[in-house]
Design a protein around this motif. Sequence first.
Motif, PDB file in Angstrom:
ATOM      1  N   UNK A   1       0.827  -1.201   0.000  1.00  8.76           N
ATOM      2  CA  UNK A   1       0.000   0.000   0.000  1.00  8.76           C
ATOM      3  C   UNK A   1       0.864   1.255   0.000  1.00  8.76           C
ATOM      4  N   UNK A   2       0.225   2.417  -0.215  1.00  7.84           N
ATOM      5  CA  UNK A   2       0.958   3.672  -0.190  1.00  7.84           C
ATOM      6  C   UNK A   2       1.577   3.864   1.193  1.00  7.84           C
ATOM      7  N   UNK A   3       2.869   4.178   1.198  1.00  3.37           N
ATOM      8  CA  UNK A   3       3.567   4.367   2.467  1.00  3.37           C
ATOM      9  C   UNK A   3       4.926   5.007   2.179  1.00  3.37           C
ATOM     10  N   UNK A   4       5.391   5.826   3.100  1.00  4.45           N
ATOM     11  CA  UNK A   4       6.729   6.418   2.979  1.00  4.45           C
ATOM     12  C   UNK A   4       7.463   6.216   4.293  1.00  4.45           C
ATOM     13  N   UNK A   5       8.766   5.896   4.215  1.00  2.00           N
ATOM     14  CA  UNK A   5       9.572   5.624   5.398  1.00  2.00           C
ATOM     15  C   UNK A   5      10.820   6.492   5.382  1.00  2.00           C
ATOM     16  N   UNK A   6      11.077   7.139   6.517  1.00  5.83           N
ATOM     17  CA  UNK A   6      12.336   7.863   6.697  1.00  5.83           C
ATOM     18  C   UNK A   6      13.362   6.842   7.166  1.00  5.83           C
ATOM     19  N   UNK A   7      14.258   6.480   6.294  1.00  3.74           N
ATOM     20  CA  UNK A   7      15.125   5.318   6.511  1.00  3.74           C
ATOM     21  C   UNK A   7      16.038   5.405   7.733  1.00  3.74           C
ATOM     22  N   UNK A   8      16.566   6.566   8.085  1.00  3.20           N
ATOM     23  CA  UNK A   8      17.459   6.592   9.251  1.00  3.20           C
ATOM     24  C   UNK A   8      16.795   6.192  10.561  1.00  3.20           C
ATOM     25  N   UNK A   9      15.484   6.419  10.710  1.00  4.95           N
ATOM     26  CA  UNK A   9      14.822   6.142  11.988  1.00  4.95           C
ATOM     27  C   UNK A   9      13.679   5.135  11.892  1.00  4.95           C
ATOM     28  N   UNK A  10      13.140   4.915  10.688  1.00  2.00           N
ATOM     29  CA  UNK A  10      11.978   4.044  10.537  1.00  2.00           C
ATOM     30  C   UNK A  10      10.649   4.747  10.716  1.00  2.00           C
ATOM     31  N   UNK A  11      10.656   6.074  10.873  1.00  5.69           N
ATOM     32  CA  UNK A  11       9.394   6.827  10.941  1.00  5.69           C
ATOM     33  C   UNK A  11       8.638   6.664   9.623  1.00  5.69           C
ATOM     34  N   UNK A  12       7.309   6.762   9.731  1.00  2.24           N
ATOM     35  CA  UNK A  12       6.499   6.499   8.542  1.00  2.24           C
ATOM     36  C   UNK A  12       5.472   7.587   8.273  1.00  2.24           C
ATOM     37  N   UNK A  13       5.095   7.666   7.003  1.00  2.00           N
ATOM     38  CA  UNK A  13       3.922   8.416   6.560  1.00  2.00           C
ATOM     39  C   UNK A  13       2.919   7.387   6.071  1.00  2.00           C
ATOM     40  N   UNK A  14       1.756   7.359   6.713  1.00  3.51           N
ATOM     41  CA  UNK A  14       0.688   6.425   6.344  1.00  3.51           C
ATOM     42  C   UNK A  14      -0.363   7.163   5.517  1.00  3.51           C
ATOM     43  N   UNK A  15      -0.986   6.439   4.601  1.00  5.15           N
ATOM     44  CA  UNK A  15      -2.015   7.016   3.742  1.00  5.15           C
ATOM     45  C   UNK A  15      -3.293   6.194   3.903  1.00  5.15           C
ATOM     46  N   UNK A  16      -4.394   6.881   4.185  1.00  4.07           N
ATOM     47  CA  UNK A  16      -5.660   6.191   4.393  1.00  4.07           C
ATOM     48  C   UNK A  16      -6.808   6.998   3.774  1.00  4.07           C
ATOM     49  N   UNK A  17      -7.881   6.248   3.435  1.00  2.22           N
ATOM     50  CA  UNK A  17      -9.096   6.880   2.930  1.00  2.22           C
ATOM     51  C   UNK A  17     -10.246   6.624   3.887  1.00  2.22           C
ATOM     52  N   UNK A  18     -11.169   7.558   3.963  1.00  2.54           N
ATOM     53  CA  UNK A  18     -12.331   7.382   4.829  1.00  2.54           C
ATOM     54  C   UNK A  18     -13.271   6.299   4.316  1.00  2.54           C
ATOM     55  N   UNK A  19     -13.040   5.820   3.091  1.00  7.12           N
ATOM     56  CA  UNK A  19     -13.868   4.738   2.575  1.00  7.12           C
ATOM     57  C   UNK A  19     -13.529   3.406   3.240  1.00  7.12           C
ATOM     58  N   UNK A  20     -12.484   3.387   4.070  1.00  8.28           N
ATOM     59  CA  UNK A  20     -12.165   2.211   4.882  1.00  8.28           C
ATOM     60  C   UNK A  20     -11.864   2.695   6.300  1.00  8.28           C
ATOM     61  N   UNK A  21     -12.898   3.093   7.059  1.00  6.46           N
ATOM     62  CA  UNK A  21     -12.686   3.745   8.356  1.00  6.46           C
ATOM     63  C   UNK A  21     -11.927   2.910   9.369  1.00  6.46           C
ATOM     64  N   UNK A  22     -12.036   1.577   9.310  1.00  6.54           N
ATOM     65  CA  UNK A  22     -11.323   0.739  10.265  1.00  6.54           C
ATOM     66  C   UNK A  22      -9.814   0.888  10.124  1.00  6.54           C
ATOM     67  N   UNK A  23      -9.345   1.065   8.897  1.00  3.19           N
ATOM     68  CA  UNK A  23      -7.916   1.229   8.669  1.00  3.19           C
ATOM     69  C   UNK A  23      -7.418   2.586   9.156  1.00  3.19           C
ATOM     70  N   UNK A  24      -8.324   3.552   9.235  1.00  3.43           N
ATOM     71  CA  UNK A  24      -7.944   4.872   9.730  1.00  3.43           C
ATOM     72  C   UNK A  24      -7.751   4.846  11.232  1.00  3.43           C
ATOM     73  N   UNK A  25      -8.624   4.154  11.913  1.00  8.24           N
ATOM     74  CA  UNK A  25      -8.641   4.199  13.379  1.00  8.24           C
ATOM     75  C   UNK A  25      -7.793   3.109  14.033  1.00  8.24           C
TER      76      UNK A  25
END
Length: 417
Positions: free
Chosen positions: A98-122
């Motif tokens: 799935x769509x995702x971005x990772x800052x490699x030095x630390x493992x921090x992430x950017x997550x992408x979600x849509x409200x059409x799948x609310x369970x994945x948001x919460x």
Amino acid sequence: MTSNNEVCNLKLPEVIGKGYKDFWKFKGRYRVVKGSRASKKSKTTALYYITKLMQYSNANLLVVRKTYRTLHDSCFTELKWAVHRLQVDAFWDFKESPLEATYKPTGQKIYFRGLDDPLKVTSITVDVGCLCWMWIEEAYEITSEFDFDMLDESIRGNVPDNLFKQITLTFNPWNERHWIKKRFFDKQDPNILAMTTNYMCNEWLDESDLKVFEDMKTNNPRRYNVAGLGNWGIVDGLVYENWEEREFNLQEIVKTHNLKTGFGLDFGYTNDPSALFCGYVDLQNKELYVWDEMYEKGLSNRKIYENISKMGYVKEQITADCAEPKSIDELQTLGIRRIRGAKKGKDSINNGIQWIQELKIIIHPRCVNFITEISNYSWDKDKFGNKLNKPIDDFNHLMDAMRYGLEQYIVGNKWLY
């Protein structure tokens, strides 16, 4: 990063430009930015988050739009652009499934979600640090304040002392009736930064870009007020008020309703989107179910064909704008065999509108562009403010496509365009 003001020896003010000083410094819970086209709001937000994620080693970001499928060509692409502009490509890893971005030095992430799948948001659990930031792009698409409250509640819990929890909303202010105005712009709250930006703070626009807005100012002052200056759109005299947004299962509806298809295509390219309306009408109960849409600029006829094919509608009967017979012929050759041109005639638009006004229109929440258009499609006015018996020449791409798609069902086959 060498300092808070530099990324890889780049001076941030030179990279970002002017107009967003308060935005950059604010640490309250809500940053809400309404802006015109080309006001840098999305690009500035992307630059901000890439910079701050590299600065705060425990922070993670959740990026949200109403529908997941719209994230790739908007926020995901903007954040990749920001990484490149800041010249930190070597430190970031972007993946698409799935769509995702990772800052490699630390493992921090950017997550992408849509409200059409609310369970994945919460239900997001982060590997490193905490989920403290959220960016809601095209926030006007979220028509239910309840849905925003659900998102708001997902940014919770303790954060390290050097961090802060914050939600950023960016959007075009098409409709002054939207709940965002009352909640964030109509009251004073130190926890809210509500700001308006426009194209005049974008120093990277060239003469041809500026001319677009100057022409808009002369030829379409109503649109210029919103798309040019970033002011709230004043919606008065809507063409359609017989609609509601409601999630529905098409297969379940088919079991209990006698549905007929209605697919319409309005052509666009540079300035206007090509728009495909995908609807199902119950003539007996006078109900129209708006199920799907295509809405994109810059599409060649081949790309229109490819999109419709991917959506699974290549075998449907599609009624298209007859003003482009060459495009219709090419789409037929490419494989959309049942496409045909709409019929046009005197009073055709108003006749079509009157017929559709008799229907109850149920719109699936994923049809965000349809909802935007129908929420703003209104009767035009003369220079004295008197309503005219014609709709505005704006917010009408899917509205026109809807009329084309339903043409075949007009009583007595007298619906001409």
